[in-house]
Design a protein around this motif. Structure first.
Motif, mmCIF file in Angstrom:
data_model
loop_
_atom_site.group_PDB
_atom_site.id
_atom_site.type_symbol
_atom_site.label_atom_id
_atom_site.label_comp_id
_atom_site.label_asym_id
_atom_site.label_seq_id
_atom_site.Cartn_x
_atom_site.Cartn_y
_atom_site.Cartn_z
ATOM 1 N N VAL A 139 -30.416 8.892 -65.552
ATOM 2 C CA VAL A 139 -31.272 9.387 -64.464
ATOM 3 C C VAL A 139 -32.677 9.705 -64.964
ATOM 4 C CG1 VAL A 139 -31.574 11.189 -62.730
ATOM 5 C CG2 VAL A 139 -29.294 10.284 -63.204
ATOM 6 N N HIS A 143 -33.887 6.184 -64.534
ATOM 7 C CA HIS A 143 -33.928 6.425 -63.093
ATOM 8 C C HIS A 143 -32.903 5.558 -62.354
ATOM 9 C CE1 HIS A 143 -37.615 8.558 -63.997
ATOM 10 N NE2 HIS A 143 -38.115 7.463 -64.544
ATOM 11 N N ASN A 144 -31.716 5.422 -62.960
ATOM 12 C CA ASN A 144 -30.669 4.556 -62.420
ATOM 13 C C ASN A 144 -29.307 5.152 -62.761
ATOM 14 O OD1 ASN A 144 -28.943 2.526 -61.611
ATOM 15 N ND2 ASN A 144 -30.111 0.880 -62.571
ATOM 16 N N PRO A 145 -28.735 5.970 -61.873
ATOM 17 C CA PRO A 145 -27.447 6.625 -62.167
ATOM 18 C C PRO A 145 -26.322 5.650 -62.460
ATOM 19 C CG PRO A 145 -28.479 7.605 -60.231
ATOM 20 C CD PRO A 145 -29.268 6.382 -60.558
ATOM 21 N N GLU A 365 -25.366 7.120 -56.338
ATOM 22 C CA GLU A 365 -25.989 8.306 -56.930
ATOM 23 C C GLU A 365 -25.292 9.584 -56.488
ATOM 24 O OE1 GLU A 365 -30.409 10.384 -57.302
ATOM 25 O OE2 GLU A 365 -30.175 8.310 -56.649
ATOM 26 N N SER A 369 -23.728 13.295 -58.374
ATOM 27 C CA SER A 369 -24.701 14.337 -58.058
ATOM 28 C C SER A 369 -24.434 15.616 -58.837
ATOM 29 C CB SER A 369 -24.692 14.628 -56.561
ATOM 30 O OG SER A 369 -23.401 15.053 -56.143
ATOM 31 N N ILE A 372 -25.996 15.169 -62.225
ATOM 32 C CA ILE A 372 -27.456 15.217 -62.118
ATOM 33 C C ILE A 372 -27.919 16.645 -61.859
ATOM 34 C CG2 ILE A 372 -29.437 14.369 -60.820
ATOM 35 C CD1 ILE A 372 -27.724 11.878 -60.140
#
Length: 405
Positions: A139, A143-145, A365, A369, A372
Motif C-alpha cells: 500500500v 499503492h496496490n493492496p 482493497e 482494510s 491498512i
C-alpha cells in the motif's frame, strides 16, 4: 603478516573512513540518522515491543514447553527441530525481524535447543511481518493492496522452503535430545510439563513482567542503534559512489536475467536496508512484474541492517551466523522464483487482465482494510507507544537500581 593482523588493519581503515565520511557529510549523515530514528521510533519499537514482552512471559509461564511437547511430532520430521520451534516460527512470522533470532537465542540459553537445532531454527523463523508487507510495501510504496497477496505468499512459502532445505544442515551429525524431545506427547503430559516449567522458573508474576519489559526494551534499543547506523552507512556509501560502483556490476548480472539496469541501484540499497530498497524499487523505471521480483528478493534477504541485528543477538550464544546468512540468500532466490510462478495465476488473471475485469473479494482493497488501518494507526500513534514504553523501562530500571543500593 598473519590474517588476524590484516583483519585488524582493514577494520581500522574502515572505521577511520566512516569517521572521515561523517565529518565530510555532516548534514546528510544527520538527515539519514534522523530517518532511521523516525522509522524505529514510530514503527519498529511499537510493533515489536508487545510481541517481545508476551514471548518472554510465555517462556516464563511454561507455555512454550507445552506447545513444544504438542508440536514435536510435526517439527522434528519436517525441520529436524524440537516442537518449541513451532512457537518461535509463529511468533517470528507474526512480529517480524528479528523476533525469531531473539527467541531462538533465548531457548538455546534455556538448553531447550542444541546448537545445530538452533542454527536450523533461526534460518526460517525470521521473516517480515504481514503488517509491513501489506501496509508499508504493497500500500505505502506500490499503492496496490493486491500485490500484498503475491509478496506475502512468496515470502512465507519461500521461508518454508528454506526451513526444509536447512533441515539437512549438519548432515547426519546427531544432536543430543532435549528434555522436550524425550517427553510423552499426550495432552495430559503437556499440561504437566507446563506446570513443571512454571515451578522451575520460580519468579513471581511481578518480577517476571519486569524482567520481560527490561529484556525486550534492551533488545529494541540495540535494534534501534543498528537501524540508525545502517541508514547513515547506506547514505554515505551512496554519496561517495560505492553504491554506484556496485550497481554497475549488478547491471551486468541483470542483463543475463533480462531485468532493466534501473533496478540495480534499488537492489543494492535493499541489500543494506530493506525499507529504503523496497521504496526505491517501487519508484524504478521498470515493469510492475520486474519491480515485484526485486522487492520480493529484498524482503527475503532482509538487508545487512537486519542481519547485523541477528548477528548481535546470536553472538550471546554459540549459534553460528553463517547458516543464517546462507539461508537469507536461498530465501531471496526462492521468493523471487515463487513470484515468477505465481504472477500470472494469482495476480494477472485475477486483476482484470482476463475475463470481465472483475477483482475477486480476496484481492480487493476492502478485504485488507484492517491491515491498512493497522499500519496507518501504527505510524500515527507509534511514537506515543514508544515514549510510554521507554518511561516504563526507566521506571523499572530506576526502582531496581535503588533496591540494589
Amino acid at each position: 603478516m598473519n590474517s588476524s593482523m590484516v583483519k585488524t588493519i582493514v577494520l581500522a581503515i574502515l572505521a577511520t573512513s566512516l569517521t572521515a565520511s561523517l565529518m565530510i557529510y555532516p548534514k546528510e549523515s544527520f538527515e539519514a540518522s534522523l530517518r532511521g530514528l523516525t522509522m524505529w521510533w514510530e514503527v519498529v519499537f511499537p510493533s515489536l515491543l508487545p510481541f517481545f514482552i508476551v514471548s518472554e512471559l510465555l517462556i516464563g509461564f511454561g507455555v512454550v514447553t507445552f506447545i513444544g511437547t504438542l508440536l514435536n511430532p510435526f517439527m522434528r520430521p519436517v525441520f529436524r527441530v524440537p516442537g518449541v520451534g513451532g512457537f518461535v516460527w509463529a511468533m517470528g512470522l507474526a512480529s517480524g525481524f528479528p523476533a525469531g533470532a531473539k527467541l531462538t537465542a533465548r531457548l538455546r540459553q534455556e538448553k531447550k535447543l542444541s546448537r545445530l537445532e538452533a542454527e536450523r531454527l533461526v534460518t526460517f523463523t525470521n521473516a517480515s511481518n504481514p503488517l509491513f508487507i501489506f501496509g508499508a510495501v504493497a500500500v505505502g510504496f506500490f499503492h496496490n493492496p493486491a500485490l500484498g497477496v503475491v509478496l506475502a505468499i512468496a515470502h512465507y512459502l519461500g521461508n518454508f522452503c528454506v526451513g526444509f532445505i536447512m533441515r539437512f544442515h549438519g548432515g547426519k551429525e546427531t544432536t543430543p535430545q532435549t528434555k522436550e524431545g524425550q517427553s510423552p506427547k499426550s495432552f495430559k503430559d503437556a499440561i504437566k510439563s507446563l506446570h513443571e516449567e512454571r515451578l522451575k522458573d520460580g519468579r513471581p508474576i511481578g518480577k517476571l513482567l519486569g524482567d520481560a519489559v527490561q529484556s525486550s526494551i534492551n533488545t529494541l534499543l540495540m535494534i534501534g542503534g543498528f537501524i540508525i547506523l545502517f541508514s547513515v552507512l547506506n547514505k554515505l556509501l551512496s554519496l561517495i559512489g560505492v553504491l554506484t560502483l556496485l550497481s554497475s556490476f549488478i547491471s551486468i548480472l541483470f542483463t543475463f536475467l533480462a531485468l532493466p539496469s534501473e533496478l540495480s541501484m534499488p537492489l543494492i540499497a535493499g541489500l543494506f536496508e530493506i525499507t529504503l530498497g523496497s521504496q526505491l524499487t517501487s519508484e524504478a523505471n521498470a515493469s510492475l512484474f520486474q519491480q515485484v521480483i526485486i522487492a520480493s528478493f529484498i524482503l527475503a534477504f532482509s538487508g545487512f541492517s537486519v542481519q547485523a541485528q541477528v548477528a548481535s543477538i546470536l553472538a550471546e550464544t554459540d549459534i553460528r551466523f553463517k547458516p543464517y546468512f546462507i539461508a537469507r540468500i536461498l530465501h531471496g532466490i526462492f521468493s523471487s522464483v515463487i513470484v515468477i510462478l505465481l504472477w500470472k495465476p494469482l495476480y494477472l488473471s485475477q486483476v482484470g487482465v482476463d475475463h470481465d475485469g472483475t477483482i475477486p473479494v480476496f484481492l480487493q482493497e476492502q478485504s485488507w482494510s484492517w491491515l491498512i488501518t493497522g499500519w496507518n494507526g501504527l505510524v500515527q500513534f507509534g511514537s506515543f507507544i514508544t515514549l510510554f514504553g521507554l518511561l516504563i523501562y526507566i521506571g523499572i530500571h530506576t526502582k531496581r537500581a535503588l533496591t540494589v543500593k
